[in-house]
Design an enzyme around this catalytic site. Structure first.
Site, PDB file in Angstrom:
ATOM      1  N   ARG A   1      41.965  40.787  42.974  1.00 30.13           N
ATOM      2  CA  ARG A   1      40.633  40.408  43.423  1.00 30.13           C
ATOM      3  C   ARG A   1      39.835  39.882  42.227  1.00 30.13           C
ATOM      4  O   ARG A   1      39.992  40.377  41.102  1.00 30.13           O
ATOM      5  CB  ARG A   1      39.889  41.610  44.015  1.00 30.13           C
ATOM      6  CG  ARG A   1      40.369  42.030  45.399  1.00 30.13           C
ATOM      7  CD  ARG A   1      40.022  40.993  46.475  1.00 30.13           C
ATOM      8  NE  ARG A   1      40.446  41.414  47.800  1.00 30.13           N
ATOM      9  CZ  ARG A   1      41.599  41.046  48.368  1.00 30.13           C
ATOM     10  NH1 ARG A   1      42.431  40.246  47.715  1.00 30.13           N
ATOM     11  NH2 ARG A   1      41.891  41.440  49.585  1.00 30.13           N
TER      12      ARG A   1
ATOM     13  N   HIS B   1      43.162  31.448  46.211  1.00 29.07           N
ATOM     14  CA  HIS B   1      43.472  32.678  46.975  1.00 29.07           C
ATOM     15  C   HIS B   1      44.623  32.443  47.967  1.00 29.07           C
ATOM     16  O   HIS B   1      44.476  32.616  49.174  1.00 29.07           O
ATOM     17  CB  HIS B   1      42.220  33.200  47.714  1.00 29.07           C
ATOM     18  CG  HIS B   1      42.338  34.647  48.096  1.00 29.07           C
ATOM     19  ND1 HIS B   1      41.264  35.513  48.123  1.00 29.07           N
ATOM     20  CD2 HIS B   1      43.414  35.386  48.480  1.00 29.07           C
ATOM     21  CE1 HIS B   1      41.676  36.710  48.506  1.00 29.07           C
ATOM     22  NE2 HIS B   1      42.977  36.671  48.732  1.00 29.07           N
TER      23      HIS B   1
HETATM   24  P1  NDP Z   1      48.648  49.571  47.191  1.00 29.00           P
HETATM   25  O1  NDP Z   1      47.523  50.400  47.701  1.00 29.00           O
HETATM   26  O2  NDP Z   1      49.983  49.737  47.801  1.00 29.00           O
HETATM   27  O3  NDP Z   1      48.811  49.788  45.603  1.00 29.00           O
HETATM   28  C1  NDP Z   1      47.742  49.895  44.756  1.00 29.00           C
HETATM   29  C2  NDP Z   1      48.205  50.364  43.389  1.00 29.00           C
HETATM   30  O4  NDP Z   1      47.068  50.351  42.510  1.00 29.00           O
HETATM   31  C3  NDP Z   1      48.736  51.791  43.392  1.00 29.00           C
HETATM   32  O5  NDP Z   1      49.826  51.908  42.527  1.00 29.00           O
HETATM   33  C4  NDP Z   1      47.565  52.595  42.857  1.00 29.00           C
HETATM   34  O6  NDP Z   1      47.899  53.787  42.183  1.00 29.00           O
HETATM   35  C5  NDP Z   1      46.969  51.617  41.868  1.00 29.00           C
HETATM   36  N1  NDP Z   1      45.574  51.964  41.581  1.00 29.00           N
HETATM   37  C6  NDP Z   1      44.544  52.069  42.446  1.00 29.00           C
HETATM   38  N2  NDP Z   1      43.417  52.461  41.802  1.00 29.00           N
HETATM   39  C7  NDP Z   1      43.765  52.613  40.501  1.00 29.00           C
HETATM   40  C8  NDP Z   1      43.071  53.022  39.338  1.00 29.00           C
HETATM   41  N3  NDP Z   1      41.771  53.352  39.388  1.00 29.00           N
HETATM   42  N4  NDP Z   1      43.743  53.063  38.179  1.00 29.00           N
HETATM   43  C9  NDP Z   1      45.056  52.752  38.117  1.00 29.00           C
HETATM   44  N5  NDP Z   1      45.795  52.354  39.188  1.00 29.00           N
HETATM   45  C10 NDP Z   1      45.144  52.292  40.360  1.00 29.00           C
HETATM   46  O7  NDP Z   1      48.162  48.052  47.301  1.00 29.00           O
HETATM   47  P2  NDP Z   1      49.056  46.736  47.483  1.00 29.00           P
HETATM   48  O8  NDP Z   1      50.092  46.743  46.454  1.00 29.00           O
HETATM   49  O9  NDP Z   1      49.462  46.594  48.889  1.00 29.00           O
HETATM   50  O10 NDP Z   1      47.967  45.597  47.197  1.00 29.00           O
HETATM   51  C11 NDP Z   1      47.268  45.533  45.964  1.00 29.00           C
HETATM   52  C12 NDP Z   1      46.133  44.529  46.044  1.00 29.00           C
HETATM   53  O11 NDP Z   1      46.640  43.199  46.002  1.00 29.00           O
HETATM   54  C13 NDP Z   1      45.303  44.542  47.319  1.00 29.00           C
HETATM   55  O12 NDP Z   1      44.351  45.599  47.297  1.00 29.00           O
HETATM   56  C14 NDP Z   1      44.654  43.184  47.312  1.00 29.00           C
HETATM   57  O13 NDP Z   1      43.399  43.242  46.673  1.00 29.00           O
HETATM   58  C15 NDP Z   1      45.607  42.325  46.488  1.00 29.00           C
HETATM   59  N6  NDP Z   1      46.226  41.260  47.295  1.00 29.00           N
HETATM   60  C16 NDP Z   1      45.952  39.954  46.980  1.00 29.00           C
HETATM   61  C17 NDP Z   1      46.531  38.924  47.692  1.00 29.00           C
HETATM   62  C18 NDP Z   1      46.301  37.509  47.319  1.00 29.00           C
HETATM   63  O14 NDP Z   1      46.692  36.604  48.049  1.00 29.00           O
HETATM   64  N7  NDP Z   1      45.704  37.225  46.188  1.00 29.00           N
HETATM   65  C19 NDP Z   1      47.435  39.184  48.818  1.00 29.00           C
HETATM   66  C20 NDP Z   1      47.667  40.591  49.059  1.00 29.00           C
HETATM   67  C21 NDP Z   1      47.065  41.578  48.316  1.00 29.00           C
HETATM   68  P3  NDP Z   1      48.532  55.032  42.999  1.00 29.00           P
HETATM   69  O15 NDP Z   1      49.904  54.551  43.405  1.00 29.00           O
HETATM   70  O16 NDP Z   1      48.599  56.110  42.018  1.00 29.00           O
HETATM   71  O17 NDP Z   1      47.633  55.260  44.167  1.00 29.00           O
HETATM   72  C1  OXD Z   2      45.058  40.393  51.071  1.00 32.65           C
HETATM   73  C2  OXD Z   2      44.751  39.033  50.634  1.00 32.65           C
HETATM   74  O1  OXD Z   2      44.397  41.341  50.652  1.00 32.65           O
HETATM   75  O2  OXD Z   2      45.314  38.084  51.215  1.00 32.65           O
HETATM   76  O3  OXD Z   2      45.991  40.534  51.876  1.00 32.65           O
HETATM   77  O4  OXD Z   2      43.978  38.854  49.708  1.00 32.65           O
END
Ligand code: NDP
Ligand code: OXD
Length: 314
Positions: free
Chosen positions: A229, A277
């Site tokens: 993001r 994006h």
């Molecule tokens: P998940 O919830 O599966 O994974 C999130 C990871 O981030 C986890 O490992 C979590 O740790 C870690 N995390 C969260 N908060 C913290 C913190 N404060 N400090 C350290 N680590 C942290 O999410 P996804 O993998 O499914 O997706 C990740 C992000 O990717 C989405 O939230 C979205 O914003 C972005 N995205 C962007 C897209 C694009 O097109 N640009 C498309 C899809 C997603 P823990 O495992 O310990 O909870």
């Molecule tokens: C998502 C994205 O969060 O597309 O899936 O950004």
């Protein structure tokens, strides 16, 4: 009959709406599929499939049983002060979305590993110049976030032989990945990372995490890929780190304001690669199957997979 409203934001392509209708009805002909804003009586709506919904809108359905968010990141949704929090809110965990993100990460990690931005610059100058490229085992890639997307990208980077590390909130283990967690291990993680990939959710704890302090903790010449993001990056700090050469290059897919305003410095920065994006996109063909599984679970009185933890904010 379950009544499902697709709320995919105004201006969505009719072909995509038709695809959703087609896939959902092929799995369950009993679905009465409606498209926002033509919802019919609000009390008839059982489920909402939503992306970028209008704040307050999801609170209007008195008999709502679940919300299926058609994206992985729920930061936009959780900003909705009237969000109905008593129903399960399911975020998108979809093999198609995961594959798309891994392709994006691999493309840009490989591009940096293979020093393509430098060769691009040589080409512009008409220069035939070779550069050393280390073995993948000597290239240290670091993933911020080892969730659904981080894990898949990490596994594929390991397959390619990279020296992979990851940083998460809670302790994790993964074969051939050096795992770091928590604030106290962030600096050690950054210090060993030449190519940083951000795949974190946007929460109060992660907002602005790519800032002057964390960028300075990366080794000189590091590259940054943000596919999570825009709010993860302090824009001015990134531009300053690029300008003084501490960061060699950045790939940015997401921005604090989208579309990125025309006057923003990122557009014309020679060390920035920009995409609008699209790192990974929700595709009805695979995402609809995940939604169908979630609908089945809710109807059977089970909690669907991938319900958002409202406490954690992701
Ligand atoms: P998940 O919830 O599966 O994974 C999130 C990871 O981030 C986890 O490992 C979590 O740790 C870690 N995390 C969260 N908060 C913290 C913190 N404060 N400090 C350290 N680590 C942290 O999410 P996804 O993998 O499914 O997706 C990740 C992000 O990717 C989405 O939230 C979205 O914003 C972005 N995205 C962007 C897209 C694009 O097109 N640009 C498309 C899809 C997603 P823990 O495992 O310990 O909870
Ligand atoms: C998502 C994205 O969060 O597309 O899936 O950004």
């Amino acid at each position: 009959v379950s009544v499902v409203v697709l709320y995919n934001g105004p201006g969505d392509a009719p072909a995509e709406i038709d695809a959703w209708r087609g896939y959902l009805k092929a799995c369950d002909p009993g679905i009465d599929f409606r498209v926002w804003p033509d919802t019919g009586p609000l009390a008839e709506i059982d489920y909402c499939l939503a992306w970028m919904s209008k704040p307050g809108d999801l609170a209007r359905y008195p008999n709502l049983k679940a919300i299926f968010w058609l994206g992985a990141g729920v930061d936009h949704l959780l900003k909705d002060r009237e969000l109905p929090r008593h129903v399960p809110i399911v975020r998108l965990v979809d093999p198609g979305l995961t594959a798309g993100m891994t392709e994006y990460v691999l493309q840009h990690v490989l591009r940096y590993h293979l020093r393509q931005p430098e060769f691009d610059a040589f080409q512009r100058q008409g220069l035939w110049r070779k550069l050393d490229i280390p073995l993948a085992k000597d290239r240290r890639v670091g993933l911020m976030g080892l969730g659904v997307l981080g894990r898949d990208a990490a596994a594929k980077l390991v397959d390619l032989g990279f020296a992979v590390a990851a940083w998460s909130a809670s302790p994790k283990t993964m074969a051939d990945v050096a795992c770091f967690h928590g604030d106290e291990q962030l600096m050690a993680f950054l210090g060993r990372t030449e190519i940083l990939v951000c795949l974190l959710p946007l929460t109060p704890a992660t907002a602005g995490i790519i800032n002057a302090r964390t960028l300075a903790a990366l080794p000189r010449g590091a590259c940054v890929i943000n596919a999570a993001r825009g709010g993860h990056v302090v824009d001015a700090d990134l531009v300053a780190a690029l300008d003084r050469g501490h960061i060699a290059h950045a790939t940015l897919d997401v921005f604090t304001e989208e579309p990125l305003p025309v006057e923003h410095a990122f557009w014309r920065h020679p060390q920035i690669t920009l995409t609008p994006h699209v790192a990974s996109q929700t595709i009805a063909e695979t995402a609809s199957q995940v939604v169908i599984e979630g609908l089945k679970a809710v109807r059977a009185g089970r909690l669907p997979a991938n319900v958002v933890d409202l406490q954690k904010g992701y």
